[in-house]
Structure formats: C-alpha cells, structure tokens
Design a protein around this motif. Structure first.
Motif, short mmCIF file in Angstrom:
data_model
loop_
_atom_site.label_atom_id
_atom_site.label_comp_id
_atom_site.label_asym_id
_atom_site.label_seq_id
_atom_site.Cartn_x
_atom_site.Cartn_y
_atom_site.Cartn_z
N ARG A 22 -1.58 -4.59 -6.62
CA ARG A 22 -2.35 -4.29 -5.41
C ARG A 22 -3.56 -5.22 -5.32
N SER A 23 -4.11 -5.32 -4.15
CA SER A 23 -5.20 -6.27 -3.91
C SER A 23 -6.46 -5.94 -4.71
N ASN A 73 -2.36 -6.87 1.26
CA ASN A 73 -2.47 -5.51 0.73
C ASN A 73 -1.99 -5.46 -0.72
N ASN A 74 -0.91 -6.18 -0.97
CA ASN A 74 -0.38 -6.26 -2.32
C ASN A 74 0.45 -7.53 -2.44
N ALA A 91 2.38 -8.82 1.31
CA ALA A 91 2.38 -7.83 2.38
C ALA A 91 1.02 -7.87 3.04
N LEU A 134 4.66 -5.07 -8.83
CA LEU A 134 3.78 -5.05 -7.66
C LEU A 134 2.35 -4.95 -8.16
N GLN A 139 3.99 -8.94 -4.60
CA GLN A 139 5.11 -8.52 -5.42
C GLN A 139 5.86 -9.74 -5.95
N ASN A 181 3.90 -1.62 1.19
CA ASN A 181 3.34 -1.30 -0.10
C ASN A 181 4.37 -0.69 -1.05
N GLU A 182 5.58 -0.58 -0.56
CA GLU A 182 6.67 -0.08 -1.39
C GLU A 182 7.55 -1.24 -1.82
N LYS A 183 8.20 -1.11 -2.98
CA LYS A 183 9.11 -2.16 -3.40
C LYS A 183 10.40 -2.08 -2.60
#
Lengths: 114, 109
Positions: free
Chosen positions: B50-51, B30-31, B92, B48, B33, A100-102
């Motif tokens: 998010r879902s 989850n996300n 992700a 980014l 990017q 969840n981090e870039k």
C-alpha cells in the motif's frame, strides 16, 4: 476455490471474421476485467465490470470490440470484424472489489488472426 | 495507457543468486502490486504494498516502495530455476489496475 475459467484456450481465424471469448470468474467476485496482452508486452486493460455494470471501457475499440456480463457472473468478449493487429492473448481476471484487491487471472485465450 | 515501467527488461542469473527488478510509475497511487507470469499462462499475484507502506516480505520476496521517487523494487532471494518467468508491476491509481511491460527473468541451474 475454483479459479477463473476461460475458453477457448486457442483460436485461429482469418481477418474480418468474428470471434468470441468466454470467462467465468471466481464465485462471489464482483469485479471482472478483460485484458489484451500482445507478445512481449504487459496486459492492457480493455474493460472492467463491477457486477453487471461497466466501470471503465475507455480503451476498448468499440467499433469492433464488445463485451457483456449478464447477471453479473459470466462474461463474453467479442471481436467483429477481427484485424491482424488483434492477435494477442486475451486474459480475464476477477477480484472481490476494486483496485486495492488482488486479481485472479485465467489462463487466457491465445488469438491468432491470419 | 502505461503507468509502470520495469527495469531491466531482461535479467539472467544463476540459481542461488538474488534477482532485483525495479518499477517506476508516473502518478500518485493507492497501492502497487507485483505479478508473475510463466510462459503461456495467466498472471499470478505475488504481493501488494500500500502507498503508506515502505517494505513488505513474503517468503523469498521482498518489495520496497518509495512514493517520493515513484518507484518500487522486487527482490527475489536465493533464486531457483522455477523462478524463471516474467514479472510485472501494476499500479492502482483509480478504478483499474494498470500493468507495466515486465521484466523477463531467466534462472539457470
């Protein structure tokens, strides 16, 4: 902040030789990734470290590739022996935590196996 | 394993035009990017989403996410020659970020 450092920038070897790549992630980043990018394709994950432990190495060809991250900072990726199909750019990336981090990428090492 | 697939593979436009790239993926995420890669360089993170988000903006970039269709789009408005690069979506779903094959954008002046 300083970026992700990789060396060497370019490497040319003959098949069956060995080669090693080095990566220094951004200070404080717990997660480190090695990706392989073949020309014209997207990066393919080889291995992911969380501190000095391996989180995912399911796509690492373990008969010839190895990687370590001693002390949870720098990392090295080794290929021994190299094959023609290993010609690619090897990218190192780091992040503060999980997916969840870039990610912050280095410039990569371009490997040519002749 | 490949998760995201970008479309089109290549896109050529004139400066000032808008560029739209699409990404489709297969599993729950989850996300998502988006990254840019200039020739011979590493990837640079763009945005980014998010879902639980549907749209996000950053400067000239606009990203949408439709989880019901498992797809996302990246819109670059008023393109510049400096936007010439490859653009990748990355998803992700577990512990790692999986990249698609990318869209190569060429912006001519």
């Amino acid at each position: 902040e300083a970026g992700v450092a990789q060396s060497p920038r370019y490497k040319i070897i003959e098949k069956r030789q060995s080669v090693a790549f080095w990566c220094n992630p951004i200070s404080g980043h717990a997660t480190l990734y090695w990706y392989q990018q073949i020309l014209g394709q997207g990066p393919k994950l080889l291995i992911q470290f969380q501190n000095n432990g391996v989180v995912d190495d399911s796509q690492l060809p373990k008969d010839r590739f190895s990687a370590e991250r001693l002390k949870g900072v720098d990392s090295t990726l080794k290929i021994q022996p190299a094959k023609l199909e290993d010609s690619a750019v090897y990218l190192c990336a780091s992040s503060r935590g999980g997916p969840n981090e870039k990610l912050f990428f280095g410039s990569g090492t371009q490997l040519s196996v002749l | 394993s490949q998760q995201g697939e970008e479309d089109p593979q290549a896109l050529s436009i004139q400066e000032g035009e808008n560029a739209t790239m699409n990404c489709s993926y297969k599993t729950s995420i989850n996300n998502l990017q988006w990254y840019r890669q200039n020739s011979g360089r590493g990837l640079v993170h763009l945005i980014l989403i998010r879902s639980n988000e549907r749209e996000k903006h950053s400067g000239r970039l606009r990203v949408t996410l439709d989880t019901s269709k498992k797809s996302s789009s990246l819109l670059i408005t008023a393109s510049r020659a400096a936007d010439t690069a490859s653009y990748f979506c990355a998803t992700a779903a577990g512990t790692a970020l999986i990249f698609g094959k990318g869209t190569t954008l060429s912006v001519s002046s």
